[in-house]
Design a protein around this motif. Structure first.
Motif, mmCIF file in Angstrom:
data_model
loop_
_atom_site.group_PDB
_atom_site.id
_atom_site.type_symbol
_atom_site.label_atom_id
_atom_site.label_comp_id
_atom_site.label_asym_id
_atom_site.label_seq_id
_atom_site.Cartn_x
_atom_site.Cartn_y
_atom_site.Cartn_z
ATOM 1 N N UNK B 135 0.841 -1.209 0.000
ATOM 2 C CA UNK B 135 0.000 0.000 0.000
ATOM 3 C C UNK B 135 0.874 1.257 0.000
ATOM 4 N N UNK B 136 1.910 1.248 0.850
ATOM 5 C CA UNK B 136 2.667 2.494 1.039
ATOM 6 C C UNK B 136 3.474 2.889 -0.192
ATOM 7 N N UNK B 137 4.067 1.883 -0.872
ATOM 8 C CA UNK B 137 4.969 2.205 -1.983
ATOM 9 C C UNK B 137 4.263 3.023 -3.075
ATOM 10 N N UNK B 152 -4.050 10.428 2.812
ATOM 11 C CA UNK B 152 -5.262 10.459 1.972
ATOM 12 C C UNK B 152 -5.167 9.464 0.810
ATOM 13 N N UNK B 153 -3.968 9.311 0.259
ATOM 14 C CA UNK B 153 -3.798 8.344 -0.842
ATOM 15 C C UNK B 153 -4.039 6.927 -0.322
ATOM 16 N N UNK B 154 -3.478 6.625 0.854
ATOM 17 C CA UNK B 154 -3.684 5.299 1.460
ATOM 18 C C UNK B 154 -5.184 5.070 1.679
ATOM 19 N N UNK B 155 -5.862 6.094 2.181
ATOM 20 C CA UNK B 155 -7.309 5.952 2.437
ATOM 21 C C UNK B 155 -8.075 5.730 1.130
ATOM 22 N N UNK B 156 -7.641 6.408 0.066
ATOM 23 C CA UNK B 156 -8.318 6.243 -1.229
ATOM 24 C C UNK B 156 -8.240 4.802 -1.727
ATOM 25 N N UNK B 157 -7.074 4.141 -1.492
ATOM 26 C CA UNK B 157 -6.937 2.724 -1.877
ATOM 27 C C UNK B 157 -7.707 1.827 -0.918
ATOM 28 N N UNK B 158 -7.397 2.065 0.385
ATOM 29 C CA UNK B 158 -7.713 1.040 1.379
ATOM 30 C C UNK B 158 -9.189 1.010 1.773
ATOM 31 N N UNK B 159 -9.827 2.178 1.889
ATOM 32 C CA UNK B 159 -11.209 2.173 2.393
ATOM 33 C C UNK B 159 -12.171 1.469 1.425
ATOM 34 N N UNK B 160 -12.204 1.831 0.134
ATOM 35 C CA UNK B 160 -13.123 1.106 -0.763
ATOM 36 C C UNK B 160 -12.823 -0.392 -0.810
ATOM 37 N N UNK B 161 -11.522 -0.728 -0.803
ATOM 38 C CA UNK B 161 -11.153 -2.152 -0.874
ATOM 39 C C UNK B 161 -11.637 -2.884 0.371
ATOM 40 N N UNK B 162 -11.401 -2.279 1.538
ATOM 41 C CA UNK B 162 -11.829 -2.925 2.787
ATOM 42 C C UNK B 162 -13.349 -3.095 2.804
ATOM 43 N N UNK B 464 -2.894 -0.282 6.684
ATOM 44 C CA UNK B 464 -2.903 1.150 6.348
ATOM 45 C C UNK B 464 -1.999 1.928 7.288
ATOM 46 N N UNK B 465 -2.016 1.559 8.576
ATOM 47 C CA UNK B 465 -1.151 2.244 9.541
ATOM 48 C C UNK B 465 0.321 1.964 9.205
ATOM 49 N N UNK B 466 0.625 0.690 8.902
ATOM 50 C CA UNK B 466 2.000 0.353 8.494
ATOM 51 C C UNK B 466 2.385 1.178 7.270
ATOM 52 N N UNK B 467 1.435 1.294 6.326
ATOM 53 C CA UNK B 467 1.707 2.011 5.078
ATOM 54 C C UNK B 467 2.001 3.486 5.333
ATOM 55 N N UNK B 468 1.218 4.097 6.189
ATOM 56 C CA UNK B 468 1.380 5.535 6.426
ATOM 57 C C UNK B 468 2.709 5.815 7.120
ATOM 58 N N UNK B 469 3.117 4.896 8.018
ATOM 59 C CA UNK B 469 4.330 5.163 8.790
ATOM 60 C C UNK B 469 5.579 4.497 8.234
ATOM 61 N N UNK B 470 5.413 3.756 7.151
ATOM 62 C CA UNK B 470 6.595 3.090 6.581
ATOM 63 C C UNK B 470 7.588 4.141 6.104
ATOM 64 N N UNK B 471 8.842 3.938 6.470
ATOM 65 C CA UNK B 471 9.870 4.896 6.044
ATOM 66 C C UNK B 471 10.215 4.628 4.579
#
Lengths: 34, 565
Positions: B135-137, B152-162, B464-471
């Motif tokens: 997700x993060x990449x 917001x990008x993560x949410x755009x992917x993840x929320x509809x999919x979830x 999603x949390x991992x994605x947002x905080x991934x370095x």
């Protein structure tokens, strides 16, 4: 698709033939355009 | 991005959620929710399997790889058709006859609960983390090119999919995957067509391919035997064979798919679809990158494809040095354009033109390498790499309005099809291998489906949390594959013991698994052996140690369970 073994064997043989064909084509492609 | 393109992306997101929920049947029953009541046709399962594997990382990372490195990466997939045949003969009939929900469930029947729980836990750990990367990449890249935050990008992917995965289960996942696959392939084909149409009038398709070939972009075979190089013919056929057997044969995200097929032969058909189409599909993705390389021979590319770094350098203290480098880059591009045109206009095999083009291309590469080193020095980001920005940048700056929206929607589709498949698999392993096995063995379907929906939502949130905080994670493709490689070979070894070694005992399998993983960890940290070969190390060590321990195990005298037969 049917469950019988000869049909499955024919499917595998077809995959192998296509596979060899694809690899040879890719090699020919590489050699032609290098 | 133009409002028309945003509208296309929004319409796609709304449609895919609606369509996923619309096509869902019997998702209030456990078998309906997790296995689509074992009713799906081979072609839908096959497309779904391919869609799950084709992630947004493939769309942006692999096209970028095609741009800078050409088709070499294709070798990675050469063993796949053979692996599909081996799995069709071995694991597929086993899983189908065993009527399991997860691959790991079979290990309890063959060995014991701890082997099942441990392998399932390994799957949950590695897959949930790698899902964060998946997700993060693309989210990092798309947030830059679309000008919205990573969150917001993560949410755009993840929320509809979830949403459609939670409520529709694996049926929603499969049928949306089918549509997403059409969108992805359609988008890639459209990109190829546009790239060919944009060739200068004096450059034919054949000349374009000769230019790509002269720059080393069409090398599809490297017969060097080098264990530290992962993209060679040998790693792609021998080491990747183990990876594909493990991934398709023991990874829940794949096994779950062919368990949804109507029969063993339909399940085989879905795997053989990958055997036929995976190499051409990857070739198509890489070809987009190669043709972008040719496109930028005749059109001026940005020196840096990441617009954030470009803007920062232009406005920073080092702006004059950057401008000087850019001027040098412009001169090198101009020389290369002339050399490319000279080569395209010359008859095939004309003396000197190929070498002149290669030299001018090396000149461009040299200046760009210096620009990248410049960014690393100024920004302090030693891992800077803008390869993954090449395709998104091309889409938004070179494609017509409408088509750009379609391609961005295709990248979203690639991300969502992967996320959905992985979420469904994570949820199935959580509920079947842990919740139903250890917490609520007698729960009814309605309760388990409710728990599964919550579990899907939880894993969506976690990833999603991992994605947002991934370095910054370096080269996207390799990071994801590296995560998997630590476990894949070893888990394959356990399944080889389960199905191929009748004398294997539960202690043998468990101790073999620990030894295999320890070996892979050692090889990864102490040697420079390429990660694809770690799969071979893991599988071989598990089988060897498993056989030895089983031979010494007093429990071997006990009769083997029926599922082994």
């Amino acid at each position: 698709m049917t469950d019988d073994a000869p049909s499955a064997r024919r499917s595998y043989l077809a995959v192998l033939l296509v596979w060899v064909g694809v690899l040879l084509s890719l090699y020919a492609f590489q050699q032609h355009y290098r | 991005m133009h409002p028309v393109d945003w509208t296309i992306v929004a319409l796609y997101l709304i449609w895919i959620v609606w369509d996923g929920l619309r096509l869902t049947k019997k998702s209030d029953e456990l078998e309906g929710y997790f296995l689509a009541s074992r009713s799906l046709p081979w072609w839908a399962v096959g497309l779904s399997v391919m869609a799950t594997q084709l992630s947004a990382i493939t769309m942006i990372g692999t096209t970028g790889q095609g741009f800078v490195d050409g088709m070499r990466f294709l070798q990675y997939y050469y063993a796949l058709p053979v692996a599909m045949i081996v799995l069709s003969v071995t694991l597929v009939p086993f899983f189908h006859k065993a009527r399991v929900y997860t691959a790991y469930e079979y290990l309890e029947r063959r060995f014991d609960a701890k082997t099942r729980a441990f392998t399932s836990l390994l799957f949950l750990l590695s897959r949930s983390m790698s899902l964060g990367v998946v997700i993060s990449a693309p989210a990092i890249v798309l947030s830059v090119v679309l000008g919205i935050s990573v969150t917001n990008t993560v949410l755009l992917f993840a929320v509809p999919t979830a949403v459609y995965t939670m409520f529709g289960g694996v049926q929603a996942v499969t049928w949306t995957d089918v549509k997403q696959m059409y969108l992805i392939v359609g988008g890639l084909v459209a990109a190829v067509v546009v790239l060919l149409l944009k060739l200068p009038s004096e450059v034919s398709v054949s000349s374009a391919l000769h230019l790509a070939g002269a720059a080393g972009r069409l090398q599809t075979f490297d017969f060097t035997f080098d264990l530290t190089n992962q993209y060679t013919f040998w790693s792609g056929t021998i080491a990747a064979f183990f990876l594909f057997c493990s991934y398709f044969g023991t990874d829940q995200s794949q096994v779950q798919r062919y368990l949804t097929a109507k029969s063993i032969s339909e399940a085989r058909g879905s795997l053989l679809m990958s055997a036929y189409w995976k190499i051409p599909l990857q070739a198509l993705v890489l070809l987009v990158g190669v043709l972008m390389f040719v496109f930028y021979l005749f059109n001026t590319p940005p020196m840096l494809f990441n617009p954030v770094h470009d803007t920062a350098l232009r406005q920073g203290a080092e702006a004059p040095a950057y401008a000087a480098l850019e001027q040098e880059y412009g001169a090198a591009l101009s020389a290369r354009r002339d050399a490319a045109l000279a080569m395209a206009r010359s008859p095939e095999g004309a003396a000197g033109v190929d070498d002149a083009f290669r030299a001018s291309n090396a000149g461009v590469k040299s200046v760009r390498d210096r620009a990248v080193a410049f960014v690393k020095r100024v920004s302090g980001d030693g891992a800077f790499n803008d390869v993954n920005y090449v395709f998104p940048n091309f889409i938004l700056t070179q494609l017509p309005i409408g088509l750009a929206g379609l391609l961005i929607a295709a990248i979203f589709a690639a991300a969502m099809s992967t996320i959905a498949g992985e979420l469904a698999a994570l949820s199935t392993a959580t509920i079947i291998d842990f919740y139903r096995r250890f917490v609520r063995p007698n729960a009814d379907d309605a309760h388990l489906v409710r728990a599964s929906r919550l579990s899907t939502g939880f894993w969506g949130l976690f990833a999603s949390v991992v994605a947002v905080y991934a370095a910054e994670l370096g080269s996207l493709i390799e990071v994801v594959n590296r995560f998997g490689s630590f476990f894949y070979g070893s888990i394959l070894g356990v399944f080889i013991l389960a199905i191929g070694v009748p004398i294997a005992t539960s202690n043998g399998a468990f101790i073999g698994l620990l030894a295999g993983m320890a070996s892979v960890a050692w090889v990864a940290s102490a040697t420079k052996i390429a990660f694809l070969w770690h799969n071979v190390v893991g599988a071989v060590v598990v089988v060897a140690v498993g056989v030895v321990v089983s031979l010494l195990d007093p429990a071997r005298r006990a009769p083997a369970p029926e599922a082994n037969r």
